[in-house]
Design an enzyme around this catalytic site. Structure first.
Site, mmCIF file in Angstrom:
data_model
loop_
_atom_site.group_PDB
_atom_site.id
_atom_site.type_symbol
_atom_site.label_atom_id
_atom_site.label_comp_id
_atom_site.label_asym_id
_atom_site.label_seq_id
_atom_site.Cartn_x
_atom_site.Cartn_y
_atom_site.Cartn_z
ATOM 1 N N TYR A 32 -37.704 38.152 -0.334
ATOM 2 C CA TYR A 32 -38.789 38.307 -1.311
ATOM 3 C C TYR A 32 -40.052 37.583 -0.860
ATOM 4 O O TYR A 32 -40.026 36.813 0.093
ATOM 5 C CB TYR A 32 -38.341 37.817 -2.688
ATOM 6 N N ARG A 51 -44.722 37.377 6.900
ATOM 7 C CA ARG A 51 -43.482 36.638 6.626
ATOM 8 C C ARG A 51 -42.435 37.534 5.957
ATOM 9 O O ARG A 51 -41.241 37.430 6.238
ATOM 10 C CB ARG A 51 -43.778 35.410 5.750
ATOM 11 N N ARG A 99 -19.645 48.615 -2.848
ATOM 12 C CA ARG A 99 -19.531 47.184 -2.546
ATOM 13 C C ARG A 99 -18.627 46.923 -1.342
ATOM 14 O O ARG A 99 -17.456 47.290 -1.341
ATOM 15 C CB ARG A 99 -18.991 46.434 -3.764
ATOM 16 N N HIS A 101 -18.694 43.825 2.033
ATOM 17 C CA HIS A 101 -19.472 42.758 2.671
ATOM 18 C C HIS A 101 -20.140 43.243 3.965
ATOM 19 O O HIS A 101 -21.205 42.776 4.343
ATOM 20 C CB HIS A 101 -18.588 41.544 2.964
ATOM 21 N N LYS A 146 -36.863 33.869 3.642
ATOM 22 C CA LYS A 146 -37.130 33.819 2.186
ATOM 23 C C LYS A 146 -36.136 34.726 1.466
ATOM 24 O O LYS A 146 -36.463 35.816 0.980
ATOM 25 C CB LYS A 146 -38.592 34.198 1.906
ATOM 26 N N GLU A 178 -37.786 19.710 1.888
ATOM 27 C CA GLU A 178 -38.859 20.330 1.096
ATOM 28 C C GLU A 178 -38.447 20.351 -0.370
ATOM 29 O O GLU A 178 -37.339 19.946 -0.727
ATOM 30 C CB GLU A 178 -39.152 21.747 1.607
ATOM 31 N N LEU A 202 -38.777 26.456 4.510
ATOM 32 C CA LEU A 202 -39.566 27.682 4.552
ATOM 33 C C LEU A 202 -40.940 27.342 5.131
ATOM 34 O O LEU A 202 -41.553 26.342 4.723
ATOM 35 C CB LEU A 202 -39.727 28.264 3.144
HETATM 36 N N1 PDD Z 1 -41.700 29.679 -3.269
HETATM 37 N N2 PDD Z 1 -40.393 26.227 0.190
HETATM 38 C C1 PDD Z 1 -39.640 26.993 -0.615
HETATM 39 C C2 PDD Z 1 -38.168 26.784 -0.637
HETATM 40 C C3 PDD Z 1 -40.247 27.991 -1.409
HETATM 41 O O1 PDD Z 1 -39.482 28.767 -2.190
HETATM 42 C C4 PDD Z 1 -41.659 28.140 -1.380
HETATM 43 C C5 PDD Z 1 -42.376 29.185 -2.187
HETATM 44 C C6 PDD Z 1 -42.403 27.298 -0.531
HETATM 45 C C7 PDD Z 1 -43.898 27.415 -0.405
HETATM 46 O O2 PDD Z 1 -44.274 28.592 0.273
HETATM 47 P P1 PDD Z 1 -45.693 29.268 0.066
HETATM 48 O O3 PDD Z 1 -46.712 28.215 0.278
HETATM 49 O O4 PDD Z 1 -45.728 30.315 1.107
HETATM 50 O O5 PDD Z 1 -45.726 29.813 -1.339
HETATM 51 C C8 PDD Z 1 -41.737 26.368 0.248
HETATM 52 C C9 PDD Z 1 -42.263 30.708 -4.123
HETATM 53 C C10 PDD Z 1 -43.611 30.399 -4.639
HETATM 54 C C11 PDD Z 1 -41.236 31.061 -5.193
HETATM 55 O O6 PDD Z 1 -40.056 31.079 -4.869
HETATM 56 O O7 PDD Z 1 -41.617 31.350 -6.321
#
Ligand code: PDD
Length: 289
Positions: A32, A51, A99, A101, A146, A178, A202
């Site tokens: 996503y 990304r 379904r 895996h 992501k 993070e 991320l």
């Molecule tokens: N999340 N780290 C993680 C684990 C994240 O899920 C996100 C963003 C970031 C920051 O990434 P960016 O600056 O590209 O938004 C770092 C989004 C906003 C979410 O899951 O809603």
């Protein structure tokens, strides 16, 4: 009326439904993106598309569209929904299949969904700063993707919320990684330090904008792993994300950072970040400073 983009068609949002056998629904088998919208324009859209495609590619999902085609569809969606300030959420899953895996064989079309969410900039929090907690990072070793699989992130954020906090700062043993949905920065001896972009975090697009702003403005930066001790002793701490921009952290596990107020370098970066938004998306109405 609100609209959503589903598999290339813009339809009424209430009509946008997924099949029970969609692999995103059953396995979280997809990726996503969240793109920030200011003045009806997408901020850092090229980086988000890059990304999104890279995340999909790393789990062997191939898009039925090119990046310019997707961008055009998102722009159309924005206009249809008349969105000024908010976000676009989009996800792609491996598609619909019985379904199993193992990835489906044969031609299965990925399910692509996008919709918009109205959301003002969190100006109050950005002015006052936010409280956080620490929590062990229990995620997998491909946090650079992501992925739709967000259970550990949800558990971390829920824990923070239950303690009246805005975000959970994750760490693997002594090393800070993070936030549950944000990147984390510290300021030490006037230098900005943040985790290097590898498989453990991320690669935040907001983080990259901040690093570029630092370099343009002669603010020294180190992209490296830092420890809980360094976090504890930091002069300033802040987090970044598409939704929160540059968000000061004023408390960690009940201990104040910088006497509980946003620090000077954080304020400077907030200001530079606002200018960057205005450069790309036009003049902002409400501002932090
Ligand atoms: N999340 N780290 C993680 C684990 C994240 O899920 C996100 C963003 C970031 C920051 O990434 P960016 O600056 O590209 O938004 C770092 C989004 C906003 C979410 O899951 O809603």
């Amino acid at each position: 009326m609100e609209f959503a983009l589903l598999n290339g068609d813009i339809i009424q949002r209430s009509e946008a439904k997924v099949d029970v056998e969609d692999r995103g629904y059953q396995f979280g088998d997809g990726v996503y993106e969240v793109i920030r919208i200011y003045n009806g324009k997408m901020f850092t859209v090229e980086q988000h598309l890059e990304r999104f495609f890279k995340s999909a590619e790393s789990i062997a999902i191939s898009f039925p569209y090119t990046k310019p085609q997707l961008k055009e569809m998102l722009e159309e969606l924005l206009v249809k929904n008349n969105l000024a300030t908010g976000t676009i959420y989009m996800q792609v899953t491996r598609g619909i299949a019985p379904r199993n895996h193992v990835f489906p064989t044969g031609k299965v079309t990925p399910t692509l969904l996008a919709y918009t969410i109205k959301a003002e900039r969190p100006l109050e929090n950005m002015k006052s700063g936010v409280k956080t907690i620490l929590t062990e990072d229990i995620r997998w070793l491909r946090c650079d993707i992501k992925s739709l699989n967000l259970l550990p992130n949800l558990l971390a954020k829920q824990k923070a919320s239950e303690q009246g906090c805005f975000e959970a700062i994750q760490h693997r043993g002594q090393d800070v990684t993070e936030g549950s949905l944000s990147n984390v920065f510290i300021v030490k001896n006037g230098e900005v330090i943040t985790h290097e972009s590898n498989h453990l975090i991320l690669k935040g697009i907001t983080k990259d904008v901040i690093l570029k702003l630092c370099s343009k403005n002669h603010i020294p930066v180190q992209e490296r792993t830092f420890t809980l001790t360094e976090l504890n002793e930091a002069e300033e701490v802040f987090l970044s994300s598409s939704i929160s921009e540059v968000m000061p952290i004023i408390e960690i596990d009940g201990k104040k950072v910088n006497a509980g107020i946003p620090g000077p370098l954080t304020l400077k970066l907030q200001n530079l970040f606002e200018k960057e938004i205005e450069k790309q998306c036009g003049v902002l109405v409400g501002k932090i400073i």
